[in-house]
Design an enzyme around this catalytic site. Structure first.
Site, PDB file in Angstrom:
ATOM      1  N   GLN A   1      -4.960  -1.451   9.514  1.00  0.00           N
ATOM      2  CA  GLN A   1      -4.760  -2.823   9.038  1.00  0.00           C
ATOM      3  C   GLN A   1      -5.132  -3.878   9.917  1.00  0.00           C
ATOM      4  O   GLN A   1      -5.110  -4.055  10.967  1.00  0.00           O
ATOM      5  CB  GLN A   1      -3.057  -2.994   8.861  1.00  0.00           C
ATOM      6  CG  GLN A   1      -2.661  -4.411   8.195  1.00  0.00           C
ATOM      7  CD  GLN A   1      -3.349  -4.538   6.693  1.00  0.00           C
ATOM      8  OE1 GLN A   1      -3.402  -3.367   6.075  1.00  0.00           O
ATOM      9  NE2 GLN A   1      -3.917  -5.542   6.685  1.00  0.00           N
TER      10      GLN A   1
ATOM     11  N   ASP B   1     -11.208   2.333   3.553  1.00  0.00           N
ATOM     12  CA  ASP B   1     -11.557   0.949   3.409  1.00  0.00           C
ATOM     13  C   ASP B   1     -13.061   0.802   3.354  1.00  0.00           C
ATOM     14  O   ASP B   1     -13.375  -0.505   2.873  1.00  0.00           O
ATOM     15  CB  ASP B   1     -11.079   0.357   4.708  1.00  0.00           C
ATOM     16  CG  ASP B   1      -9.655  -0.284   4.553  1.00  0.00           C
ATOM     17  OD1 ASP B   1      -9.441  -0.780   3.223  1.00  0.00           O
ATOM     18  OD2 ASP B   1      -8.997  -0.644   5.538  1.00  0.00           O
TER      19      ASP B   1
ATOM     20  N   LYS C   1       0.764  -1.153   0.008  1.00  0.00           N
ATOM     21  CA  LYS C   1       0.011   0.074  -0.024  1.00  0.00           C
ATOM     22  C   LYS C   1       0.723   1.293   0.178  1.00  0.00           C
ATOM     23  O   LYS C   1       0.656   2.158  -0.758  1.00  0.00           O
ATOM     24  CB  LYS C   1      -0.922   0.062   1.278  1.00  0.00           C
ATOM     25  CG  LYS C   1      -1.996  -1.021   1.143  1.00  0.00           C
ATOM     26  CD  LYS C   1      -2.684  -1.284   2.292  1.00  0.00           C
ATOM     27  CE  LYS C   1      -3.753  -2.442   2.292  1.00  0.00           C
ATOM     28  NZ  LYS C   1      -4.314  -2.956   3.350  1.00  0.00           N
TER      29      LYS C   1
END
Length: 287
Positions: A96, A119, A52
């Site tokens: 995460q 997200d 990422k």
């Protein structure tokens, strides 16, 4: 059979976003900012975060890493999220997953401001998705839908079967496939571990989406000849990555299929970049 190349498609998306960011940044005095929170030392999570961060560097997004010890408390993690929510240089916040035991990931995800939830996991964004309203869609199902669009594979009026009902992939994907439009309007069956005669359900699918987390679970006898097969699974077996579908067996049956690796994985990160740029544009008033 058409090989649905997620790696090449994701590269095209990042190139498009890079040009857009390069044009916008001088006008608004700053680049998009993405804060990435990694708690603990999970090896797979570290790989995902590095990927990422590389994507951020390529697109022109400022990556703001926060690597925390596994001993971080719930209060400390929530305090960090609060500070990032208030930081005007941060357009997106990514926690995460998974987080270490003892931490409540749901509470943390709900604490992220919906307009920074790139997200797409916040209940408000999930609710907006269900109602067909603008918002951030979860990156993996969004990547699936974008890949279908880029290859002009329309599920409109077709039978779609989604295997796996997680809130991250299966459930939101089933919603997207059923929404009105050329790349929706599918008749969707959402299958899971308690679905009777799962193989029969899969064989009815014109579009089959595997997101169950079991290596080579979908075999060629479960696939309708000519079906489009999207393999969302990423399973590590004996240091090899493989999907939820038995690729070698199915390629002779499907009309189009994603590989693993190189399919939906790169598309997920591309959609994260896209959501971050969208959040940035909303925050600086570029929409």
């Amino acid at each position: 059979m058409i090989l649905l190349d997620g790696k090449a498609t994701a590269q095209s998306i990042r190139t498009e976003l890079k040009a857009e960011v390069a044009e916008l940044t001088p006008n608004f005095g700053r680049a998009p900012g993405l804060a990435v929170i990694l708690v603990g030392e999970d090896p797979a999570s570290q790989v995902y975060v590095r990927n990422k961060e590389r994507a951020c560097a390529e697109v022109g997004v400022v990556s703001i890493p926060h690597r925390l010890d596994a001993s971080t408390t719930q209060q400390e993690l929530e305090a960090l999220i609060d500070s990032l929510n208030a930081d005007e240089a941060v357009d997106g916040i990514l926690l995460q997953l998974p987080v270490p035991k003892g931490l409540d990931s749901r509470r943390c995800l709900e604490r992220i401001r919906p307009d920074k939830d790139v997200d797409g996991f916040h209940p408000e964004n999930m609710g907006r998705l269900a109602q067909g309203l603008p918002g951030f869609a979860p990156c993996t199902p969004a990547g699936v839908m974008e890949l279908l669009k880029r290859y002009d594979l329309s599920p409109q009026g077709k039978k779609a079967v989604v295997v796996g009902r997680s809130n991250i992939v299966g459930r939101p994907l089933s919603i997207m496939l059923s929404q009105p439009g050329r790349f929706g309007d599918a008749t969707v069956t959402l299958c899971h571990s308690r679905t009777p005669d799962l193989a029969h359900q899969c064989r009815q699918a014109d579009f089959l989406f595997a997101a169950i987390g079991r290596p080579k679970f979908i075999t060629c006898d479960m696939v309708k000849p000519g079906a489009v097969v999207i393999d969302v699974g990423i399973n590590r077996v004996d240091d090899c990555l493989m999907g939820d579908c038995d690729y070698e067996c199915i390629v002779g049956t499907a009309s189009a299929m994603t590989p693993v690796p190189g399919g939906i994985g790169p598309m997920t990160i591309a959609m994260l970049m896209q959501n971050t740029v969208l959040a940035y544009k909303a925050h600086v008033g570029a929409n």
